[in-house]
Motif scaffolding. Structure first.
Motif, PDB file in Angstrom:
ATOM      1  N   ILE A  79       3.450 -11.404 -19.680  1.00  0.00           N
ATOM      2  CA  ILE A  79       3.251 -12.216 -18.768  1.00  0.00           C
ATOM      3  C   ILE A  79       4.457 -12.232 -17.851  1.00  0.00           C
ATOM      4  O   ILE A  79       5.271 -12.770 -18.299  1.00  0.00           O
ATOM      5  CB  ILE A  79       2.596 -13.614 -19.043  1.00  0.00           C
ATOM      6  N   PHE A  80       4.175 -12.004 -16.551  1.00  0.00           N
ATOM      7  CA  PHE A  80       5.494 -11.829 -15.765  1.00  0.00           C
ATOM      8  C   PHE A  80       5.192 -12.842 -14.610  1.00  0.00           C
ATOM      9  O   PHE A  80       4.213 -13.123 -14.286  1.00  0.00           O
ATOM     10  CB  PHE A  80       5.696 -10.442 -14.877  1.00  0.00           C
ATOM     11  N   SER A  81       6.483 -13.548 -14.023  1.00  0.00           N
ATOM     12  CA  SER A  81       5.993 -14.318 -12.859  1.00  0.00           C
ATOM     13  C   SER A  81       6.865 -13.512 -11.836  1.00  0.00           C
ATOM     14  O   SER A  81       7.795 -12.948 -12.062  1.00  0.00           O
ATOM     15  CB  SER A  81       6.971 -15.723 -12.973  1.00  0.00           C
ATOM     16  N   VAL A  82       6.081 -13.629 -10.406  1.00  0.00           N
ATOM     17  CA  VAL A  82       6.964 -12.986  -9.426  1.00  0.00           C
ATOM     18  C   VAL A  82       7.010 -14.013  -8.278  1.00  0.00           C
ATOM     19  O   VAL A  82       6.118 -14.560  -7.699  1.00  0.00           O
ATOM     20  CB  VAL A  82       5.636 -11.886  -8.976  1.00  0.00           C
ATOM     21  N   ASP A  83       8.312 -14.088  -8.204  1.00  0.00           N
ATOM     22  CA  ASP A  83       8.681 -14.988  -6.911  1.00  0.00           C
ATOM     23  C   ASP A  83       9.155 -14.417  -5.641  1.00  0.00           C
ATOM     24  O   ASP A  83       9.107 -15.079  -4.677  1.00  0.00           O
ATOM     25  CB  ASP A  83       9.842 -15.969  -7.688  1.00  0.00           C
ATOM     26  N   SER A  84       9.555 -13.286  -5.830  1.00  0.00           N
ATOM     27  CA  SER A  84      10.372 -12.605  -4.745  1.00  0.00           C
ATOM     28  C   SER A  84       9.315 -11.898  -3.915  1.00  0.00           C
ATOM     29  O   SER A  84       8.116 -11.373  -3.954  1.00  0.00           O
ATOM     30  CB  SER A  84      11.185 -11.582  -5.187  1.00  0.00           C
ATOM     31  N   ASP A  85       9.536 -12.335  -2.446  1.00  0.00           N
ATOM     32  CA  ASP A  85       8.431 -11.700  -1.458  1.00  0.00           C
ATOM     33  C   ASP A  85       8.618 -10.177  -1.578  1.00  0.00           C
ATOM     34  O   ASP A  85       7.788  -9.463  -1.118  1.00  0.00           O
ATOM     35  CB  ASP A  85       8.676 -12.481  -0.063  1.00  0.00           C
ATOM     36  N   ARG A  86       9.878  -9.556  -1.504  1.00  0.00           N
ATOM     37  CA  ARG A  86      10.097  -8.231  -1.499  1.00  0.00           C
ATOM     38  C   ARG A  86       9.377  -7.672  -2.725  1.00  0.00           C
ATOM     39  O   ARG A  86       8.634  -6.316  -2.468  1.00  0.00           O
ATOM     40  CB  ARG A  86      11.614  -7.842  -1.622  1.00  0.00           C
ATOM     41  N   ARG A  91       6.817  -8.818  -4.274  1.00  0.00           N
ATOM     42  CA  ARG A  91       5.475  -8.917  -3.987  1.00  0.00           C
ATOM     43  C   ARG A  91       4.817  -7.865  -2.950  1.00  0.00           C
ATOM     44  O   ARG A  91       3.812  -7.018  -3.287  1.00  0.00           O
ATOM     45  CB  ARG A  91       4.888 -10.272  -3.526  1.00  0.00           C
ATOM     46  N   LYS A  92       5.642  -7.704  -2.050  1.00  0.00           N
ATOM     47  CA  LYS A  92       5.316  -6.394  -1.206  1.00  0.00           C
ATOM     48  C   LYS A  92       5.427  -5.198  -1.950  1.00  0.00           C
ATOM     49  O   LYS A  92       4.450  -4.141  -1.534  1.00  0.00           O
ATOM     50  CB  LYS A  92       6.164  -6.456  -0.008  1.00  0.00           C
ATOM     51  N   ALA A  93       6.166  -4.810  -2.795  1.00  0.00           N
ATOM     52  CA  ALA A  93       6.436  -3.397  -3.550  1.00  0.00           C
ATOM     53  C   ALA A  93       5.131  -3.469  -4.429  1.00  0.00           C
ATOM     54  O   ALA A  93       4.539  -2.288  -4.649  1.00  0.00           O
ATOM     55  CB  ALA A  93       7.676  -3.266  -4.384  1.00  0.00           C
ATOM     56  N   LEU A  94       4.703  -4.311  -5.026  1.00  0.00           N
ATOM     57  CA  LEU A  94       3.478  -4.524  -5.787  1.00  0.00           C
ATOM     58  C   LEU A  94       2.288  -4.372  -5.092  1.00  0.00           C
ATOM     59  O   LEU A  94       1.334  -3.647  -5.519  1.00  0.00           O
ATOM     60  CB  LEU A  94       3.344  -5.801  -6.558  1.00  0.00           C
ATOM     61  N   ALA A  95       2.160  -4.971  -3.811  1.00  0.00           N
ATOM     62  CA  ALA A  95       1.053  -4.604  -3.050  1.00  0.00           C
ATOM     63  C   ALA A  95       0.971  -3.184  -2.603  1.00  0.00           C
ATOM     64  O   ALA A  95      -0.275  -2.828  -2.609  1.00  0.00           O
ATOM     65  CB  ALA A  95       1.006  -5.636  -1.887  1.00  0.00           C
ATOM     66  N   ASP A  96       1.943  -2.475  -2.234  1.00  0.00           N
ATOM     67  CA  ASP A  96       1.888  -1.208  -1.888  1.00  0.00           C
ATOM     68  C   ASP A  96       1.319  -0.346  -3.098  1.00  0.00           C
ATOM     69  O   ASP A  96       0.844   0.777  -3.023  1.00  0.00           O
ATOM     70  CB  ASP A  96       3.484  -0.557  -1.971  1.00  0.00           C
ATOM     71  N   LEU A  97       1.084  -0.888  -4.513  1.00  0.00           N
ATOM     72  CA  LEU A  97       0.693  -0.096  -5.505  1.00  0.00           C
ATOM     73  C   LEU A  97      -0.576  -0.728  -5.994  1.00  0.00           C
ATOM     74  O   LEU A  97      -1.201  -0.684  -6.749  1.00  0.00           O
ATOM     75  CB  LEU A  97       1.535  -0.351  -6.731  1.00  0.00           C
ATOM     76  N   ASP A  98      -1.147  -1.424  -4.674  1.00  0.00           N
ATOM     77  CA  ASP A  98      -2.288  -2.228  -5.014  1.00  0.00           C
ATOM     78  C   ASP A  98      -2.683  -3.368  -6.333  1.00  0.00           C
ATOM     79  O   ASP A  98      -3.442  -3.461  -6.995  1.00  0.00           O
ATOM     80  CB  ASP A  98      -3.572  -1.069  -5.309  1.00  0.00           C
ATOM     81  N   VAL A  99      -1.359  -4.090  -6.397  1.00  0.00           N
ATOM     82  CA  VAL A  99      -1.364  -5.085  -7.317  1.00  0.00           C
ATOM     83  C   VAL A  99      -0.883  -6.503  -6.757  1.00  0.00           C
ATOM     84  O   VAL A  99      -0.080  -6.547  -6.019  1.00  0.00           O
ATOM     85  CB  VAL A  99      -0.173  -4.788  -8.528  1.00  0.00           C
ATOM     86  N   GLU A 100      -1.732  -7.264  -6.942  1.00  0.00           N
ATOM     87  CA  GLU A 100      -1.507  -8.633  -6.530  1.00  0.00           C
ATOM     88  C   GLU A 100      -1.160  -9.817  -7.455  1.00  0.00           C
ATOM     89  O   GLU A 100      -2.271  -9.845  -8.278  1.00  0.00           O
ATOM     90  CB  GLU A 100      -2.850  -9.248  -5.473  1.00  0.00           C
ATOM     91  N   PRO A 101      -0.221 -10.316  -7.513  1.00  0.00           N
ATOM     92  CA  PRO A 101      -0.174 -11.778  -8.433  1.00  0.00           C
ATOM     93  C   PRO A 101      -1.373 -12.613  -8.403  1.00  0.00           C
ATOM     94  O   PRO A 101      -1.777 -12.835  -7.241  1.00  0.00           O
ATOM     95  CB  PRO A 101       1.094 -12.160  -8.279  1.00  0.00           C
ATOM     96  N   ASP A 102      -1.763 -13.248  -9.486  1.00  0.00           N
ATOM     97  CA  ASP A 102      -2.821 -14.290  -9.340  1.00  0.00           C
ATOM     98  C   ASP A 102      -2.343 -15.449  -8.441  1.00  0.00           C
ATOM     99  O   ASP A 102      -0.949 -15.558  -8.086  1.00  0.00           O
ATOM    100  CB  ASP A 102      -3.379 -14.528 -10.738  1.00  0.00           C
ATOM    101  N   GLU A 103      -3.012 -16.311  -8.453  1.00  0.00           N
ATOM    102  CA  GLU A 103      -2.885 -17.535  -7.876  1.00  0.00           C
ATOM    103  C   GLU A 103      -1.410 -18.484  -8.073  1.00  0.00           C
ATOM    104  O   GLU A 103      -0.932 -19.070  -7.512  1.00  0.00           O
ATOM    105  CB  GLU A 103      -4.110 -18.583  -7.712  1.00  0.00           C
ATOM    106  N   ASP A 104      -1.257 -18.268  -9.488  1.00  0.00           N
ATOM    107  CA  ASP A 104       0.035 -18.754  -9.955  1.00  0.00           C
ATOM    108  C   ASP A 104       1.142 -18.043  -9.968  1.00  0.00           C
ATOM    109  O   ASP A 104       2.409 -18.100 -10.549  1.00  0.00           O
ATOM    110  CB  ASP A 104      -0.204 -19.204 -11.639  1.00  0.00           C
ATOM    111  N   GLY A 105       1.060 -16.797  -9.222  1.00  0.00           N
ATOM    112  CA  GLY A 105       2.124 -15.803  -9.062  1.00  0.00           C
ATOM    113  C   GLY A 105       2.326 -15.110 -10.336  1.00  0.00           C
ATOM    114  O   GLY A 105       3.431 -14.296 -10.510  1.00  0.00           O
ATOM    115  N   LEU A 106       1.268 -14.689 -11.177  1.00  0.00           N
ATOM    116  CA  LEU A 106       1.555 -14.238 -12.297  1.00  0.00           C
ATOM    117  C   LEU A 106       1.030 -12.689 -12.242  1.00  0.00           C
ATOM    118  O   LEU A 106       0.130 -12.410 -11.816  1.00  0.00           O
ATOM    119  CB  LEU A 106       0.990 -14.854 -13.666  1.00  0.00           C
ATOM    120  N   VAL A 107       1.509 -11.870 -12.977  1.00  0.00           N
ATOM    121  CA  VAL A 107       1.370 -10.535 -13.463  1.00  0.00           C
ATOM    122  C   VAL A 107       1.031 -10.309 -14.833  1.00  0.00           C
ATOM    123  O   VAL A 107       2.018 -10.485 -15.586  1.00  0.00           O
ATOM    124  CB  VAL A 107       2.092  -9.397 -12.837  1.00  0.00           C
ATOM    125  N   ILE A 108      -0.128  -9.682 -15.186  1.00  0.00           N
ATOM    126  CA  ILE A 108      -0.463  -9.807 -16.907  1.00  0.00           C
ATOM    127  C   ILE A 108      -0.529  -8.374 -17.058  1.00  0.00           C
ATOM    128  O   ILE A 108      -1.417  -7.690 -16.692  1.00  0.00           O
ATOM    129  CB  ILE A 108      -1.410 -10.707 -17.301  1.00  0.00           C
TER     130      ILE A 108
END
Length: 560
Positions: free
Chosen positions: A67-74, A76-93
């Protein structure tokens, strides 16, 4: 950063979970306790190769969850480019389940391929294994390190170089097709003419196959469809909706509370009547046209035959047709097409040479900065006289990375000549070189979590203290998770975890737990004292921990 690791039924681990924190997370334990298994479980979750033999004996499957927490906007954007969005708590599982038959990887409950998993997790975590420093023996790795350090300066130029190289390689392949004598060309022309006619005479339409197959399937099953529709119609006649409505109508005359039931039955009866009419109309219109059936069958056979020869779908076949026409045009105007291809290749080659030259120039400037930083870090890591530079050689051919062949050169001791890194550094020295490189890169990259598996192999004493200080510096910018056997490094821990092997119900199992401040000192005493832990060793451990914490606090105050 990595918040949580949960492992089940993997090798010696029955069930283990741990919460990691910011800064420096230290993992220690007796030899053979399973420290590397725990780090191996992280690699498993990240898509690393794992044998089914790693499933704990008696279990049907093994699983690992990160379980990762994602805080950085940069980030988040890099993950969004790969079609991954952290959940409402900013987590990527990230999770992976391994069975004897296969393994399944998921990110936020969505199944992903191994390639996509690696692309995504490479943004979140970097694992440096026990033998990764050996990769420094390969010159290709040196160029990767240089480009990683200078990514801001060279990324656009490297991308353009790679794109131009792809065009260059394609033109070279195209030019190779302009070979053979006139007889060969004539035979190829004849064959192309035959294939082109075969496709053109079919008069394919891009979307006709699906409609044809649906029509053919309906005609091929006409008898079955008719039987089912007649059965449905008979069932409608046997439906007692009309009788039920008539009965409720009579009762409704005496009790208005039945209004809702009466209205529902009325609606049902109306719908049933509409359905009967629709079924009757379908049966009246239903017919079997044998000629149309055979036409559809022959048309589908023709389409499938062309797809077997020229492409999996009609659009693929039509694309093949265009390529054949282009090739035929080239053959019909052979000399002109060859001259054009040679000219295109010449222009592209000149452009690629110019790009490679610019890339080399930028890389050489970047290399001076990189090697200067690495040399400075090596002095901090207790090298007496570390001279470090990068040598450039030009390849005799182009590649997607340009024409540079680079190699790190080093002198680790005073009076020694500068030699290739693999000749100049021992195994323990290579570990420190890799740590110096990792420290320098950590100042430029955005990967939140770094894992080091026993990077301290082959070092001790004052050198170990220097390594611990470098690791502490990295942990100021990144979350660091580190397996170590050295007390000098363990003392720097912001969070300290012990990995221990125990026997439960006759079976060996590896577990992990976070240590309190008092337990940290006891573990440091074990690392210092070996088999016998005396009061003097415990006092030494407590003093080591106190000094380490004081140094960290002083450094943090300086940074703030």
């Amino acid at each position: 950063m990595l918040l949580h690791l949960h492992v089940r039924n993997l090798a010696l681990i029955d069930s283990a979970e741990v919460d990691f924190g910011h800064g420096l997370n230290i993992l220690t334990g007796e030899t053979g306790a399973g420290k590397s298994i725990l780090i191996g479980s992280v690699n498993t979750a990240l898509g690393g190769k794992t044998s089914k033999d790693m499933i704990r004996q008696g279990a049907d499957s093994a699983s690992v969850e990160l379980i990762f927490s994602v805080d950085s906007d940069r980030l988040r954007k890099a993950l969004a480019d790969l079609d991954v969005e952290p959940d409402e708590d900013g987590l990527v599982i990230v999770s992976r389940k391994i069975t004897p038959q296969r393994s399944l990887s998921r990110i936020n409950d969505e199944t992903v391929t191994a390639a996509k998993l690696r692309s995504i997790t490479s943004l979140l975590i970097d694992v440096h294994g026990q033998n990764d420093h050996q990769s420094l023996l390969y010159k290709s790795r040196h160029l990767e390190i240089l480009d990683a350090f200078g990514k801001e300066e060279t990324a656009e130029l490297r991308e353009k170089t790679a794109e131009t190289y792809r065009r260059y390689a394609e033109l070279k392949r195209k030019l190779e097709t302009f070979t053979g004598d006139e007889d060969q060309r004539l035979r190829e022309q004849d064959f192309l003419n035959f294939e082109i006619r075969e496709i053109e005479e079919a008069e394919l339409k891009p979307d006709e196959e699906e409609a044809l197959e649906q029509d053919f399937r309906r005609m091929n099953n006409a008898r079955r469809i008719g039987e089912h529709i007649r059965r449905a119609r008979n069932a409608m006649d046997m439906d007692g909706t009309s009788d039920a409505l008539a009965a409720v109508k009579e009762a409704y005359r005496f009790d208005e509370n039945l209004k809702n039931i009466h209205d529902m039955l009325y609606d049902m009866d109306s719908m049933a009547e509409d359905l009967r009419r629709s079924l009757d109309e379908y049966m009246e219109e239903m017919s079997f046209d044998e000629e149309r059936y055979h036409e559809a069958e022959e048309r589908l056979d023709l389409i499938h035959n062309l797809e077997a020869k020229y492409g999996k779908t009609i659009p693929d076949v039509l694309n093949s047709l265009e390529r054949m026409r282009d090739r035929l045009t080239e053959l019909e105007h052979f000399e002109e097409a060859r001259r054009n291809a040679e000219k295109e290749l010449e222009v592209c080659s000149a452009e690629l040479e110019k790009l490679c030259g610019k890339l080399t120039e930028k890389r050489q400037k970047t290399a001076k900065k990189l090697t200067g930083e690495i040399a400075r870090r090596l002095l901090d890591l207790n090298f007496l006289d570390a001279r470090f530079r990068m040598e450039f050689r030009r390849l005799d051919h182009f590649t997607a990375d340009g024409w540079d062949e680079t190699e790190f050169m080093m002198s680790a001791n005073p009076g020694e000549p500068v030699r290739p890194l693999g000749e100049a550094a021992s195994g323990g020295e290579l570990s420190r070189v890799m740590l110096a490189i990792r420290t320098v890169l950590a100042e430029t990259d955005d990967i939140p979590t770094l894992i080091f598996d026993e990077i301290d192999t082959g070092i001790s004493g004052r050198t170990a203290q220097k390594v611990s200080e470098q690791l502490r510096m990295i942990s100021e910018r990144h979350q660091v998770i580190l397996i170590t056997h050295l007390p000098q490094i363990a003392a720097m821990a912001d969070q300290h975890y012990e990995i221990r092997k125990s026997v439960v119900n006759g079976r060996t199992a590896t577990g992990i737990h976070a240590l309190t401040q008092e337990e940290m000192c006891e573990e440091l005493a074990r690392l210092l004292g070996g088999a016998e832990i005396t009061d003097a060793v415990r006092q030494n451990a407590a003093e080591m921990k106190r000094l380490a914490d004081a140094g960290k606090n002083k450094r943090r105050q300086e940074l703030t």
